[in-house]
Design an enzyme around this catalytic site. Structure first.
Site, PDB file in Angstrom:
ATOM      1  CD1 TRP B  99      -7.448   4.703  -0.268  1.00 40.73           C
ATOM      2  CD2 TRP B  99      -8.759   3.157  -1.213  1.00 40.73           C
ATOM      3  NE1 TRP B  99      -6.726   4.069  -1.244  1.00 40.73           N
ATOM      4  CE2 TRP B  99      -7.493   3.116  -1.836  1.00 40.73           C
ATOM      5  CE3 TRP B  99      -9.747   2.268  -1.648  1.00 40.73           C
ATOM      6  CZ2 TRP B  99      -7.189   2.222  -2.872  1.00 40.73           C
ATOM      7  CZ3 TRP B  99      -9.453   1.379  -2.681  1.00 40.73           C
ATOM      8  CH2 TRP B  99      -8.198   1.359  -3.267  1.00 40.73           C
ATOM      9  CG  ASP B 166      -9.579   2.555   5.703  1.00 43.37           C
ATOM     10  OD1 ASP B 166      -8.626   1.887   6.127  1.00 43.37           O
ATOM     11  OD2 ASP B 166      -9.854   2.668   4.493  1.00 43.37           O
ATOM     12  CE  LYS B 190      -2.115   0.266   2.181  1.00 40.63           C
ATOM     13  NZ  LYS B 190      -2.059   0.600   0.767  1.00 40.63           N
TER      14      LYS B 190
END
Lengths: 355, 355
Positions: B99, B166, B190
């Site tokens: 990511w 992030d 999440k």
């Protein structure tokens, strides 16, 4: 009390969609888990997104060479994604309302935009008819249904350039000749699903012809290549969308939905036209089948609030007009039963008798 | 059979969140309508989004001058939104996994990107420590938790430039010093909500300093100005997020969540470290509290499938490792009860005794 949901969006969904979504929140596809907490890579969810893509293709009779995407971000994100991917030098747009105008604003960041016509002169109460689209435009963009103003184009124009359409508020309410389009997009929260997903139908051969670099998430090719699973898609809205698509198929497909939609709209427009107190706000030939805008005639204008109160007492929800138009707006999306329209018409008649 | 949900995301949510969401699908806030079909402009939903924004501020102790946004499109969309809004000339990034690397790729479209360090040389099994961030960087971007590789930075670095992070897979698992950040973003799927919404915490004074035109939907100022209601937000995911936030508050806030998370991770890492058959894959000091990656030791490698079958027979779901790492990955997000970790540890012990 039973509610009659006339919201303009997010808006009424079928009980089939709602019940199956509620069930999947308890136990999704026999996994023993909630649809809210399953991996998008699980075989149970990949089956959902595959079937949803397939059913969109089947219901809209989409020819070969097109992909169906389910993206986040809303139709407003498409206002920039379309020119990012398709606008080389010049694009043609028609200005038929707030959303069309927002799409035009974004396109101007990417190249020349020829606004071929606008109905802003009369507060968007009609669809302009006589306009010329330049033959060298990369595409012609239009909004098929103007949710706020209650006008609609219920056909696919014959033009010398590919079409791009925002069908957010009338997709699945009529058959569409998809072969005329490079891109069709629609926020799901009218005729398909809860908010959070946008359906994008894209012609593959229309992609890859612009020079500019495109951020990965804004590049249609990313999502075509990965089947809408480049990143985590909005799982629950896609699950609900599948339920609605199944429901449409079971009811007889898009033509069956169109018959129901036309019958509902006819009932309400007839009530408005035969009324002494209420009046439609738009050019009759451009009237939307999805969003019926009407007002109190000037001499009864002060009774608006009283009518809203009567409607509320009958379980009617969401008919207050958008601030740009005033009065009332009744949204008659696919899932709205004709019985709800009858309740509204009865309330109008009752109100008229009283005054 | 009771399921133990170790999915990496979308992932386990609290029963409180699931039950309240199911109830709202039947009847939202006493409206008689489903949360799937209510207008985002209804007073009932505006109360939801307002309370959710407020609770994020409260739980993360966000100082004045920051706004909390709920956006569609996923954290991957933030990979381009961050540089669109913040990158003037140069930005610093650290490459700690897939990511992070995707975020770097997007930033390069907007200006100079200084990748100050990378752990790609060892398949991202550690977090680089000694690196220098140039003082003239507009910001330093990092991924706090690397979901795929199981490494995590559980502190807010002291640097000479503003931070951007992030936090998709570990937000709400530790207190954060938000004042060090220009932007914090996190896909909700999440520790917060079902997929379809991304939480973005943005420092207002960091905006408006770039020259480039920004498409409206990609401009943080659009969403700040309209309180995340510029266009229709993902209503259901935001409703579910509010339930999770209320649940966190009731349990004692972020510090209480952190205590539970640390206890769960300790239990599993201890089982791995004391095992003859299993081994962790990452540098111990960089181990993630959220995603525990482990493999069979080489001499037992052929037993991987058998252990997965045993785990499945105990109701364990989602522990197959990501293809980039192999082996197993147990995600221990906030909603996972420690009982589920015990079931996994018991299965490991049982398996080890058998062989």
């Amino acid at each position: 009390m039973k509610k009659h949901n006339f919201y303009a969006g997010p808006s009424i969904l079928s009980q089939y969609t709602i019940n199956n979504t509620a069930e999947a929140i308890r136990n999704f596809a026999g996994t023993g888990l909630s649809i809210l907490e399953v991996s998008h890579r699980s075989k149970e969810f990949t089956a959902v997104i595959d079937e949803a893509q397939q059913l969109v293709k089947e219901l809209l009779e989409i020819p070969e060479g097109y992909q169906v995407l389910f993206l986040g971000g809303g139709a407003s994100m498409q206002f920039c994604m379309v020119p990012f991917n398709l606008l080389n030098k010049k694009a043609a747009y028609i200005d038929t309302g707030t959303w069309a105008s927002n799409a035009i604003k974004e396109a101007k960041l990417f190249g020349e935009v020829d606004v071929v016509a606008s109905s802003a002169d009369k507060n968007y109460t009609y669809i302009p008819k006589n306009y010329t689209v330049p033959a060298d435009a990369d595409y012609f963009h239009f909004t098929t249904n103007n949710t706020i103003y209650g006008t609609e184009t219920r056909h696919d124009p014959d033009l010398n350039v590919p079409l791009v359409a925002d069908m957010s508020s009338d997709i699945f309410s009529r058959p569409v000749d998809v072969s005329k389009y490079d891109v069709i997009y629609a926020g799901a929260q009218k005729n398909l699903a809860p908010s959070g997903v946008t359906i994008v139908i894209v012609k593959e051969s229309a992609l890859g012809h612009v020079e500019r670099p495109i951020p990965t998430m804004l590049d249609y090719r990313t999502h075509v290549k990965k089947g809408s699973m480049f990143n985590t898609p909005p799982v629950l809205p896609i699950y609900s969308a599948l339920q609605t698509l199944k429901y449409y198929k079971e009811l007889g497909g898009i033509r069956a939905m169109e018959r129901l939609d036309l019958a509902k709209a006819e009932l309400l427009y007839e009530a408005i036209d035969s009324s002494k107190m209420f009046a439609g706000t738009v050019n009759p030939e451009d009237r939307s089948i999805m969003n019926v805008c009407f007002v109190m005639k000037p001499e009864y204008a002060e009774l608006e609030k009283e009518f809203l109160e009567l409607a509320t007492s009958k379980g009617i929800v969401g008919i207050k007009g958008h601030r740009s138009v005033g009065g009332f707006r009744a949204s008659l999306y696919n899932a709205l039963p004709i019985e709800s329209v009858k309740v509204l018409v009865d309330a109008m008649n009752e109100f008229e008798k009283k005054h």
